[in-house]
Each structure stands twice: as C-alpha cells, then as structure tokens.
Enzyme design. Structure first.
Site, PDB file in Angstrom:
ATOM      1  N   ASP A 160      -8.126   3.838   0.994  1.00 25.92           N
ATOM      2  CA  ASP A 160      -7.145   4.295   1.979  1.00 25.92           C
ATOM      3  C   ASP A 160      -7.881   4.848   3.205  1.00 25.92           C
ATOM      4  OD1 ASP A 160      -5.181   5.529   3.420  1.00 25.92           O
ATOM      5  OD2 ASP A 160      -4.331   6.651   1.737  1.00 25.92           O
ATOM      6  N   CYS A 180      -1.393   1.014   7.343  1.00 23.95           N
ATOM      7  CA  CYS A 180      -2.842   0.780   7.515  1.00 23.95           C
ATOM      8  C   CYS A 180      -3.306  -0.496   6.815  1.00 23.95           C
ATOM      9  CB  CYS A 180      -3.645   1.972   6.990  1.00 23.95           C
ATOM     10  SG  CYS A 180      -3.302   3.524   7.844  1.00 23.95           S
ATOM     11  N   ARG A 181      -3.319  -0.495   5.476  1.00 28.76           N
ATOM     12  CA  ARG A 181      -3.933  -1.601   4.738  1.00 28.76           C
ATOM     13  C   ARG A 181      -3.053  -2.835   4.603  1.00 28.76           C
ATOM     14  NH1 ARG A 181      -5.170   2.083  -0.333  1.00 28.76           N
ATOM     15  NH2 ARG A 181      -3.267   3.012   0.534  1.00 28.76           N
ATOM     16  N   SER A 182      -1.815  -2.653   4.096  1.00 27.96           N
ATOM     17  CA  SER A 182      -1.013  -3.852   3.827  1.00 27.96           C
ATOM     18  C   SER A 182      -0.596  -4.616   5.092  1.00 27.96           C
ATOM     19  CB  SER A 182       0.191  -3.538   2.924  1.00 27.96           C
ATOM     20  OG  SER A 182       1.044  -2.584   3.495  1.00 27.96           O
ATOM     21  N   ASN A 190       2.358   1.503   4.236  1.00 28.63           N
ATOM     22  CA  ASN A 190       2.649   0.242   4.958  1.00 28.63           C
ATOM     23  C   ASN A 190       2.356   0.359   6.456  1.00 28.63           C
ATOM     24  OD1 ASN A 190       5.492  -1.976   5.572  1.00 28.63           O
ATOM     25  ND2 ASN A 190       3.400  -2.521   5.171  1.00 28.63           N
ATOM     26  N   CYS A 214       0.865  -1.183   0.000  1.00 23.26           N
ATOM     27  CA  CYS A 214       0.000   0.000   0.000  1.00 23.26           C
ATOM     28  C   CYS A 214       0.899   1.231   0.000  1.00 23.26           C
ATOM     29  CB  CYS A 214      -0.983  -0.015   1.171  1.00 23.26           C
ATOM     30  SG  CYS A 214      -0.221   0.012   2.803  1.00 23.26           S
TER      31      CYS A 214
HETATM   32  P1  4NP Z   1      -1.727   2.887   3.969  1.00 22.81           P
HETATM   33  O1  4NP Z   1      -2.339   4.274   4.500  1.00 22.81           O
HETATM   34  O2  4NP Z   1      -1.185   3.164   2.585  1.00 22.81           O
HETATM   35  O3  4NP Z   1      -2.892   1.959   3.956  1.00 22.81           O
HETATM   36  O4  4NP Z   1      -0.651   2.499   4.969  1.00 22.81           O
HETATM   37  C1  4NP Z   1      -1.593   5.460   4.538  1.00 22.81           C
HETATM   38  C2  4NP Z   1      -0.710   5.666   5.555  1.00 22.81           C
HETATM   39  C3  4NP Z   1       0.013   6.853   5.604  1.00 22.81           C
HETATM   40  C4  4NP Z   1      -0.167   7.805   4.622  1.00 22.81           C
HETATM   41  C5  4NP Z   1      -1.062   7.574   3.587  1.00 22.81           C
HETATM   42  C6  4NP Z   1      -1.770   6.401   3.538  1.00 22.81           C
HETATM   43  N1  4NP Z   1       0.551   9.016   4.679  1.00 22.81           N
HETATM   44  O5  4NP Z   1       0.289   9.913   3.852  1.00 22.81           O
HETATM   45  O6  4NP Z   1       1.413   9.182   5.556  1.00 22.81           O
END
Ligand code: 4NP
Length: 152
Positions: free
Chosen positions: A124, A15-17, A13, A10
C-alpha cells in the site's frame, strides 16, 4: 482460453487498483477480444473520487491516462459479474472472502498469486512517496503482463 473479465481490488480504490486497471487495459487495448476490466475498493472513503494524484502522475509518465477513473466500492453483484477478482494484498483478500456470497461465480485470488505464483502483497503506497508508487507501478506492470500472457 478466452480473456476473462477482471475486477482489481485494493483498500481505497485510489492508488493500486486504478493503476492495475489502467495498465491491464493498456496491455489489452489492441487485442481483438477486449476484456471487461474494472477496479473497486473494500472501503467507501473515496467513492466518486479520481485516483490519487501520485497514481495519475506515475501512470501518465508511462503513457497511461487513468485520470477519468472514479473510485467505487466492491458490491455483491461483482462476485457474479466478473470471472476473476484479484486482490492487491492479503488483507484485501481476507475481506473479500468474508464478503463473497456462497454461490458466487467469480474466482477470487491474490494478484501476485495468479501473476507470479507467490503470496506477495502489492504494498500500500498511500502513506509513502512517489518512489513507492513507482515501485507499485513496476510490480503491477510485470504482474499484469504475466496475467495477459496467460490468457493469450
Ligand atoms: P489503495 O491505497 O488501497 O491502494 O487505494 C489506499 C488509499 C486510501 C487509504 C488507504 C489505502 N485510506 O486509508 O484512505
């Protein structure tokens, strides 16, 4: 078909993955062939950090401990080390396509493409609330279950 090694990817790294990694490992922990499962992010903002507290909380509520995972960024080696690289959304997939070496051996796909045969994004949830994380968990659980059963 032998169980493939899988890298879930994702953006951050956190939240989702990490949820996908935890769910997939949970679903395959009792299988004789324990596949190598990992996750990584496109960006480097959270490298070395544990998953987002909300992902840890949602996973724990479903009996899965992801608190010991640490974020890392996708590397060139990943394109040779894993059989499958599964992107959480179309934007992640597009970035991975640009990073992919010409002679990469990994198969790069959208998570929902393999799991459901659709081009849906796993949304997201970073700027959302706990209900968005629950929605992501539900989608990842059903998708990971579908992927596991493909390789049984
Ligand atoms: P992820 O979510 O891609 O599911 O881990 C996010 C985590 C952090 C950010 C964006 C999406 N960020 O902009 O820091």
């Amino acid at each position: 078909m032998p169980a493939p090694s899988i890298l879930f990817v994702c953006l951050g790294n956190i939240c989702r993955s990490p949820l996908a990694e935890g769910i997939y490992r949970h679903l395959t922990i009792r299988t004789s062939e324990k596949p190598v499962i990992a996750s990584a992010g496109i960006g480097n903002w959270h490298v070395g950090n544990p998953p987002d507290k909300r992902s840890i909380k949602i996973a724990a509520a479903h009996g899965i401990d992801i608190s010991r995972q640490r974020a890392r960024q996708v590397t060139q080696e990943d394109f040779y080390a894993f059989d499958l690289i599964l992107a959480m959304d179309g934007s992640n997939l597009a970035r991975l396509e640009t990073l992919k070496p010409e002679n990469a051996t990994a198969s790069l796909q959208l998570f929902a493409g393999l799991a459901f045969g659709t081009n849906q994004d796993v949304p997201d949830p970073y700027y959302g609330d706990l209900s968005d994380f629950e929605e992501v968990y539900t989608m990842l659980f059903s998708g990971c279950s579908a992927v596991v059963s493909k390789f049984e």
